[in-house]
Design an enzyme around this catalytic site. Structure first.
Site, PDB file in Angstrom:
ATOM      1  N   GLU A 261      -9.084  27.103  -8.204  1.00  0.00           N
ATOM      2  CA  GLU A 261      -9.206  25.848  -8.936  1.00  0.00           C
ATOM      3  C   GLU A 261      -9.035  24.761  -7.882  1.00  0.00           C
ATOM      4  O   GLU A 261      -7.928  24.369  -7.547  1.00  0.00           O
ATOM      5  CB  GLU A 261      -8.118  25.799 -10.016  1.00  0.00           C
ATOM      6  CG  GLU A 261      -8.443  24.852 -11.146  1.00  0.00           C
ATOM      7  CD  GLU A 261      -7.666  23.572 -11.016  1.00  0.00           C
ATOM      8  OE1 GLU A 261      -8.287  22.586 -10.551  1.00  0.00           O
ATOM      9  OE2 GLU A 261      -6.485  23.552 -11.351  1.00  0.00           O
ATOM     10  N   CYS A 295      -6.947  16.814 -10.211  1.00  0.00           N
ATOM     11  CA  CYS A 295      -8.242  17.366  -9.799  1.00  0.00           C
ATOM     12  C   CYS A 295      -9.318  16.890 -10.766  1.00  0.00           C
ATOM     13  O   CYS A 295     -10.493  16.872 -10.433  1.00  0.00           O
ATOM     14  CB  CYS A 295      -8.176  18.879  -9.720  1.00  0.00           C
ATOM     15  SG  CYS A 295      -7.622  19.624 -11.231  1.00  0.00           S
TER      16      CYS A 295
HETATM   17  C1  UN1 Z   1      -5.002  19.626 -11.867  1.00  0.00           C
HETATM   18  O1  UN1 Z   1      -5.077  18.439 -11.571  1.00  0.00           O
HETATM   19  O2  UN1 Z   1      -4.939  20.516 -10.982  1.00  0.00           O
HETATM   20  O3  UN1 Z   1      -6.994  18.435 -17.442  1.00  0.00           O
HETATM   21  C2  UN1 Z   1      -4.915  20.131 -13.259  1.00  0.00           C
HETATM   22  C3  UN1 Z   1      -6.054  17.913 -16.826  1.00  0.00           C
HETATM   23  C4  UN1 Z   1      -4.730  18.648 -16.765  1.00  0.00           C
HETATM   24  C5  UN1 Z   1      -4.716  19.621 -15.654  1.00  0.00           C
HETATM   25  C6  UN1 Z   1      -5.081  19.087 -14.312  1.00  0.00           C
HETATM   26  N1  UN1 Z   1      -4.494  19.316 -18.026  1.00  0.00           N
HETATM   27  O4  UN1 Z   1      -6.154  16.821 -16.279  1.00  0.00           O
END
Ligand code: UN1
Length: 504
Positions: A261, A295
């Site tokens: 990820e 992310c």
């Molecule tokens: C991340 O930034 O690695 O959808 C995960 C989202 C959160 C998870 C982010 N539930 O922004």
């Protein structure tokens, strides 16, 4: 405030960062300082592990796996259910620690613990639903079925921005599936990791499952040990694309499994028919929430040319009114970035964007106060500017006007990552086009919802350089199990498949 909080969570000013079946008292690695990014001061220190400590974690996991894999999955689910309840009790304290260690606002710190609780609930239910298929056999008096078995030991590498929830996505699902997990958190957020294991520890003990979840605090090298370690059937890694490019080939070289990820360069499209107020709120949370360090953060905003000007006016005003400050204070929406280096990178991106012809509408500067604060930044850009296809982990948003939806879709897909995307439109055909196979190429595609803040019920992850992994809900559990295809003959003859004859 800090010392009392640490004490309530079972932490001290100095802590061991290695939990095997117990806390290793004097791990052999260096001392890591956990810095509060809001003031640059040390929150506490955590001692990293050595190669020997790592071996102890793996050995503890090996033993726990032998035991866990023999238990009925619902019994494993019971441990996770109790963990969810323990998290409910500690939600405020753990959420506050996350806020102190990462700089995300308290509402998001609490939200992160809620995400862990949701995962526990989900995984508990899942422990009774690890379904296999029954398949139609072509041979008479034969039955064909699929079964799912645990993989073994799973390595979990997590990033600073979700220092607990992303571990939970992996660990609690891996746990109900019957695996033991070894967690290497980001060296920037070791206190949160230690606090999480302290909450879990009594439950592991009560369920005779010590070793089922181990913790190894360390820098980058241990991530490579994990990647190269044949004893870890799966390595799940969250972080930058650059990190993924270090990890994936090493795991592939030993033919192990990865679950990646990685980065995102996520775009949000605002079409002419969009509900502007909704779109505006989604853009503000998507671009500036978590100081732009998710992310899933909205990094590119494609505005239809007919609405671009009024939308940018509103966005500029809203940008200027975002309250910046200590993330634990009520009403603050933007806290610090994780480090001084992160702020420097953000400033470099702003300079590059301006050099490439971008027009700075808002922000663009470091904030003059202790800690690592950066103004929420809005830059009018064009698709031709290389910087817009670069992921900068910062509260910087590039707004780009478009004329045709086809162009916005092409631009959405023109980056190396493929994590999250969104369109704001009240036009059914536009929404469907964005969702279609020739629309957005991302793993997450939303209509009238921003790019960040996904629920755990769906499978989370993205395509292309984001790594292709799926975590959390839906059938993401299958990544933590091995599939077995089983055929049973309950007759007295041995017919061969495809009508092959082999009569001796
Ligand atoms: C991340 O930034 O690695 O959808 C995960 C989202 C959160 C998870 C982010 N539930 O922004």
């Amino acid at each position: 405030m800090v010392n009392e909080l640490l004490a309530r969570l079972g932490l001290a000013a100095e802590n061991s960062g290695v939990f095997t079946r117990r806390w290793v008292e004097n791990p052999g690695g260096e001392w890591l300082e956990s810095i509060n990014p809001s003031d640059g001061k040390v929150l506490g220190r955590v001692r990293a592990g050595s190669r020997r400590d790592y071996e102890e974690c793996v050995a503890a996991g090996q033993e726990a796996f032998q035991n866990l894999s023999r238990r009925p999955a619902p019994a494993r689910g019971e441990l996770i259910r109790e963990f969810g309840n323990a998290l409910r009790e500690r939600k405020h304290d753990l959420g506050l620690l996350i806020t102190l260690e990462t700089g995300k606002i308290l509402s998001e710190g609490l939200g992160e613990v809620q995400e862990m609780i949701d995962m526990c609930d989900f995984a508990t239910g899942l422990s009774r639903q690890l379904y296999g298929l029954t398949l139609a056999s072509e041979r008479p008096e034969h039955r064909m079925m699929e079964q799912w078995h645990p993989l073994g030991k799973v390595g979990i590498i997590t990033a600073f921005n979700f220092p607990a929830a992303v571990w939970a996505w992996n660990a609690v699902v891996a746990g109900v599936c019957g695996n033991a997990s070894l967690w290497k958190p980001s060296p920037r957020t070791p206190l949160t990791a230690v606090a999480v294991l302290k909450i879990l520890q009594p439950l592991l003990l009560r369920h005779e499952a010590l070793g089922a979840a181990t913790l190894f605090v360390g820098g980058n090298d241990p991530a490579l040990w994990m990647a190269e370690d044949e004893r870890l059937a799966l390595v799940s890694a969250t972080g930058s694309c650059a990190m993924g490019r270090e990890i994936a080939p090493r795991v592939a070289a030993r033919l192990g499994k990865v679950l990646l990820e990685l980065g995102g360069n996520n775009a949000l499209v605002v079409a002419p028919s969009a509900n502007v107020e909704l779109a505006l709120r989604a853009v503000l949370f998507g671009a500036y929430g978590t100081a732009g360090q998710r992310c899933t953060t909205t990094r590119r905003l494609f505005l239809h040319q007919d609405i671009a000007h009024p939308f940018l006016d509103k966005l500029m005003k809203a940008c200027g009114s975002i309250r910046i400050g200590n993330p634990w204070e009520e009403g603050v929406l933007l806290g610090p970035m994780i480090s001084a280096a992160a702020v420097d990178k953000a400033l470099e991106a702003v300079t590059q964007a301006r050099r490439e012809g971008g027009e700075l509408l808002c922000g663009g500067k470091k904030i003059d106060r202790p800690g690592f604060f950066m103004e929420p930044t809005l830059i009018v850009a064009s698709q031709a500017m290389p910087i817009v296809r670069q992921e900068t982990f910062a509260p910087i948003l590039y707004a780009i006007p478009y004329a045709k939806l086809e162009d916005a879709i092409e631009w959405n897909n023109s980056v190396e990552q493929g994590l999250a995307s969104a369109i704001f439109t009240n036009h059914l055909l536009e929404a469907e086009k964005f969702l279609s196979s020739t629309g957005s190429d991302c793993g997450i595609v939303n209509v009238n919802i921003g790019t960040s803040g996904a629920e755990i019920g769906g499978a989370f992850g993205g395509e292309k350089a984001t790594g292709g992994g799926r975590e959390a809900g839906s059938d993401a559990w299958k990544a933590y199990m091995r599939r077995q295809t089983c055929t049973v003959n309950y007759g007295n003859v041995l017919p061969l498949a495809q009508g092959v004859r082999f009569d001796v």
